[in-house]
Design a protein around this motif. Structure first.
Motif, PDB file in Angstrom:
ATOM      1  N   GLU A  86      -8.409  28.084  57.697  1.00 35.29           N
ATOM      2  CA  GLU A  86      -8.056  27.107  56.668  1.00 35.29           C
ATOM      3  C   GLU A  86      -9.017  25.935  56.763  1.00 35.29           C
ATOM      4  N   MET A  87      -9.650  25.574  55.650  1.00 34.14           N
ATOM      5  CA  MET A  87     -10.690  24.554  55.648  1.00 34.14           C
ATOM      6  C   MET A  87     -10.335  23.435  54.675  1.00 34.14           C
ATOM      7  N   LEU A  88     -10.539  22.197  55.110  1.00 34.43           N
ATOM      8  CA  LEU A  88     -10.492  21.043  54.209  1.00 34.43           C
ATOM      9  C   LEU A  88     -11.856  20.374  54.283  1.00 34.43           C
ATOM     10  N   VAL A  89     -12.606  20.456  53.196  1.00 37.01           N
ATOM     11  CA  VAL A  89     -13.924  19.827  53.109  1.00 37.01           C
ATOM     12  C   VAL A  89     -13.749  18.522  52.342  1.00 37.01           C
ATOM     13  N   ALA A  90     -13.841  17.415  53.051  1.00 31.81           N
ATOM     14  CA  ALA A  90     -13.532  16.116  52.441  1.00 31.81           C
ATOM     15  C   ALA A  90     -14.416  15.829  51.245  1.00 31.81           C
ATOM     16  N   GLY A  91     -15.674  16.241  51.302  1.00 26.84           N
ATOM     17  CA  GLY A  91     -16.580  15.991  50.189  1.00 26.84           C
ATOM     18  C   GLY A  91     -16.196  16.695  48.906  1.00 26.84           C
ATOM     19  N   GLU A  92     -15.293  17.669  49.004  1.00 31.24           N
ATOM     20  CA  GLU A  92     -14.854  18.395  47.813  1.00 31.24           C
ATOM     21  C   GLU A  92     -13.623  17.774  47.165  1.00 31.24           C
ATOM     22  N   VAL A  93     -13.029  16.758  47.796  1.00 30.22           N
ATOM     23  CA  VAL A  93     -11.819  16.150  47.235  1.00 30.22           C
ATOM     24  C   VAL A  93     -12.072  14.729  46.743  1.00 30.22           C
ATOM     25  N   ILE A  94     -13.320  14.275  46.843  1.00 28.28           N
ATOM     26  CA  ILE A  94     -13.673  12.949  46.340  1.00 28.28           C
ATOM     27  C   ILE A  94     -14.615  13.124  45.152  1.00 28.28           C
ATOM     28  N   GLU A  95     -14.817  12.049  44.408  1.00 29.97           N
ATOM     29  CA  GLU A  95     -15.801  12.073  43.331  1.00 29.97           C
ATOM     30  C   GLU A  95     -17.155  11.696  43.923  1.00 29.97           C
ATOM     31  N   PRO A  96     -18.065  12.656  44.067  1.00 27.73           N
ATOM     32  CA  PRO A  96     -19.318  12.353  44.757  1.00 27.73           C
ATOM     33  C   PRO A  96     -20.304  11.606  43.867  1.00 27.73           C
ATOM     34  N   LEU A  97     -21.166  10.860  44.525  1.00 26.36           N
ATOM     35  CA  LEU A  97     -22.305  10.239  43.866  1.00 26.36           C
ATOM     36  C   LEU A  97     -23.547  11.044  44.199  1.00 26.36           C
ATOM     37  N   ALA A  98     -24.456  11.125  43.262  1.00 24.01           N
ATOM     38  CA  ALA A  98     -25.709  11.828  43.515  1.00 24.01           C
ATOM     39  C   ALA A  98     -26.777  10.828  43.932  1.00 24.01           C
ATOM     40  N   TYR A  99     -27.668  11.267  44.826  1.00 22.65           N
ATOM     41  CA  TYR A  99     -28.855  10.478  45.103  1.00 22.65           C
ATOM     42  C   TYR A  99     -29.696  10.393  43.830  1.00 22.65           C
ATOM     43  N   GLY A 100     -30.595   9.438  43.797  1.00 18.46           N
ATOM     44  CA  GLY A 100     -31.472   9.321  42.647  1.00 18.46           C
ATOM     45  C   GLY A 100     -32.405  10.508  42.521  1.00 18.46           C
ATOM     46  N   ALA A 101     -33.069  10.592  41.377  1.00 19.36           N
ATOM     47  CA  ALA A 101     -33.987  11.705  41.120  1.00 19.36           C
ATOM     48  C   ALA A 101     -35.098  11.760  42.160  1.00 19.36           C
ATOM     49  N   ASP A 102     -35.489  10.581  42.692  1.00 21.89           N
ATOM     50  CA  ASP A 102     -36.551  10.559  43.702  1.00 21.89           C
ATOM     51  C   ASP A 102     -36.090  11.156  45.013  1.00 21.89           C
ATOM     52  N   GLN A 103     -34.764  11.352  45.174  1.00 20.92           N
ATOM     53  CA  GLN A 103     -34.235  11.971  46.381  1.00 20.92           C
ATOM     54  C   GLN A 103     -33.718  13.387  46.102  1.00 20.92           C
ATOM     55  N   GLY A 104     -34.094  13.942  44.981  1.00 17.89           N
ATOM     56  CA  GLY A 104     -33.738  15.314  44.690  1.00 17.89           C
ATOM     57  C   GLY A 104     -32.438  15.493  43.934  1.00 17.89           C
ATOM     58  N   GLY A 105     -31.683  14.413  43.720  1.00 21.52           N
ATOM     59  CA  GLY A 105     -30.444  14.503  42.962  1.00 21.52           C
ATOM     60  C   GLY A 105     -29.291  15.160  43.674  1.00 21.52           C
ATOM     61  N   ALA A 106     -29.406  15.425  44.970  1.00 19.93           N
ATOM     62  CA  ALA A 106     -28.308  16.038  45.718  1.00 19.93           C
ATOM     63  C   ALA A 106     -27.163  15.048  45.870  1.00 19.93           C
ATOM     64  N   ASP A 107     -25.968  15.567  46.140  1.00 20.89           N
ATOM     65  CA  ASP A 107     -24.814  14.692  46.337  1.00 20.89           C
ATOM     66  C   ASP A 107     -24.916  13.956  47.669  1.00 20.89           C
ATOM     67  N   ASP A 108     -24.532  12.702  47.650  1.00 21.31           N
ATOM     68  CA  ASP A 108     -24.547  11.829  48.822  1.00 21.31           C
ATOM     69  C   ASP A 108     -23.303  12.109  49.674  1.00 21.31           C
ATOM     70  N   PRO A 109     -23.452  12.438  50.959  1.00 22.42           N
ATOM     71  CA  PRO A 109     -22.291  12.754  51.795  1.00 22.42           C
ATOM     72  C   PRO A 109     -21.630  11.553  52.448  1.00 22.42           C
ATOM     73  N   HIS A 110     -22.154  10.335  52.249  1.00 25.49           N
ATOM     74  CA  HIS A 110     -21.682   9.170  53.005  1.00 25.49           C
ATOM     75  C   HIS A 110     -20.560   8.419  52.281  1.00 25.49           C
ATOM     76  N   PHE A 111     -19.570   9.156  51.817  1.00 21.56           N
ATOM     77  CA  PHE A 111     -18.509   8.575  50.974  1.00 21.56           C
ATOM     78  C   PHE A 111     -17.596   7.615  51.722  1.00 21.56           C
ATOM     79  N   TRP A 112     -17.574   7.678  53.054  1.00 19.59           N
ATOM     80  CA  TRP A 112     -16.643   6.834  53.810  1.00 19.59           C
ATOM     81  C   TRP A 112     -16.970   5.353  53.728  1.00 19.59           C
ATOM     82  N   THR A 113     -18.150   4.985  53.220  1.00 19.95           N
ATOM     83  CA  THR A 113     -18.453   3.561  53.060  1.00 19.95           C
ATOM     84  C   THR A 113     -17.660   2.943  51.916  1.00 19.95           C
TER      85      THR A 113
END
Length: 308
Positions: free
Chosen positions: A109-136
Motif C-alpha cells: 500500500e503506497m501513499l505518494v504525497a506528491g500525488e495528493v497535492i496540486e503540484p507546481l511545475a518548474y519553469g521552461a528553463d528547468q524542463g517543466g517538470a513538477d517541483d517536489p518541494h511542496f512542504w515549503t
C-alpha cells in the motif's frame, strides 16, 4: 539428538515466520501496524498524525539529502513488509525510486504525497517538470494530512478515531504556522521579496506568500546537478539587477557553491543558512517540520528586512 534438533529448528522457523509478518500483518512488532516513510520531513508528520497507533520507520537520516540518500538491503525489505509506505514522490527520492517501484509492484500500500497535492511545475528553463518541494507551503501539507488520515483509517489494527484526532490537531498546528508565516512575510517590502538559494526549493513558498525566485546556484530541482560558469554569470547578473541582499544556503548542502558565486563572480551578499530538505538531529534547530518552518521563516524575514 538429531530428532530434537530438527524439532527445535522447526519450532524456530515457526516463530520467525510469525514474527516476520507481511503487508497488512503488522510487520515485525506483532499486531502493531508498521508505516515506512522515506523522508524525515514526512516521517515527522506521519508520527504526529498516527501517534501510538503504529510503528513508524523513517528511512532518511537527519541532515541527509533526499535526492541522493541510499538505504540498506534490510531497510529496502521493510518497504515490502510495511502496512503502508509513505513517500514524497515527484522525483525527489532519486536514489530510492527503484526500491519504491519494487514495493509497489509487489502490492504494498503506497501513499505518494506528491500525488495528493496540486503540484507546481518548474519553469521552461528547468524542463517543466513538477517541483517536489511542496512542504515549503503549509497549506499543501494540510492536503497531505487529509490523505494520510484517509489511508491510515484503512490499515488493520489502527483506531481510525484516534488517527482522526491526531490529524485534526496537526491541521490546527499547520493553520497556526501558516498564519505566522503570512504575518512575518507581510512585514517584508514586496520589492525585497526575492529568493536565491543553492537550488530551486522555494517555488511553493514563493507562490503561496508572494516572493520572486530570482534563481539558484545549482540549476534545476536536484542537488545532483552542477552549475557552469555561464550559469554563475547569469545568476550574478540577476542578483545585481534584483538588488538581492541575502542568498540562502541549505543546511543539507555546504554553502561552498554560494560562496563560489560571491568569490568568483564578485557578487557581495550575505549568506544565511536555511533548513530546507531535511530535519536535523534534536537540538540542532530543526528537528520537527514545524520548528524547521518557523526557523526558516524568521531567517528569511530577517535576511530580507530593510536595513536599519
Amino acid at each position: 539428538m538429531r530428532r530434537f534438533a530438527a524439532a527445535g529448528a522447526a519450532a524456530l522457523l515457526l516463530v520467525l515466520a510469525g514474527c516476520a509478518g507481511g503487508p497488512g500483518q503488522g510487520g515485525a512488532s506483532g499486531d502493531t501496524p508498521r508505516i515506512v516513510v522515506t523522508t524525515n520531513i514526512l516521517g515527522d508528520v506521519v508520527e504526529e498524525v498516527v501517534g501510538d497507533q503504529a510503528e513508524v520507520t523513517t528511512l532518511m537520516k537527519p541532515n541527509a539529502d533526499p535526492h541522493s540518500f541510499e538505504i540498506s538491503a534490510q531497510e529496502a525489505a521493510l518497504l515490502g513488509s510495511a502496512d503502508l509506505v509513505v513517500s514524497n514522490g515527484l522525483g525527489l527520492e532519486e536514489g530510492l525510486q527503484q526500491h519504491l517501484d519494487r514495493a509497489a509492484d509487489a502490492g504494498a500500500e503506497m501513499l505518494v504525497a506528491g500525488e495528493v497535492i496540486e503540484p507546481l511545475a518548474y519553469g521552461a528553463d528547468q524542463g517543466g517538470a513538477d517541483d517536489p518541494h511542496f512542504w515549503t507551503d503549509p497549506a499543501r501539507m494540510v492536503d497531505v494530512v487529509d490523505a494520510l488520515e484517509e489511508e491510515l483509517a484503512d490499515v488493520d489494527g489502527i483506531d481510525a478515531a484516534a488517527v482522526a484526532d491526531g490529524a485534526a490537531a496537526y491541521r490546527d498546528e499547520l493553520g497556526a504556522l501558516d498564519t505566522e508565516m503570512t504575518e512575518a512575510f507581510a512585514a517584508i517590502d514586496p520589492e525585497r521579496r526575492a529568493l536565491v538559494t543553492n537550488h530551486h526549493v522555494f517555488g511553493y513558498l514563493a507562490d503561496r506568500f508572494g516572493f520572486r525566485v530570482v534563481g539558484a546556484v545549482i540549476p534545476g530541482g536536484t542537488t545532483l546537478a552542477a552549475p557552469s560558469a555561464a550559469d554563475l554569470r547569469d545568476l550574478a547578473t540577476a542578483i545585481e539587477d534584483a538588488g538581492v541582499p541575502t542568498i540562502f544556503a541549505e543546511s543539507s548542502q555546504p554553502d561552498r557553491l554560494v560562496q563560489a558565486l560571491a568569490d568568483e563572480v564578485g557578487v557581495h551578499v550575505d549568506v544565511v543558512e536555511l533548513f530546507t530538505e531535511s530535519l536535523t538531529e534534536p537540538g540542532e534547530g530543526a528537528d520537527t517540520y514545524l520548528t524547521m518552518m518557523r526557523a526558516n521563516t524568521q531567517r528569511i524575514a530577517d535576511g530580507l528586512a530593510e536595513p536599519r
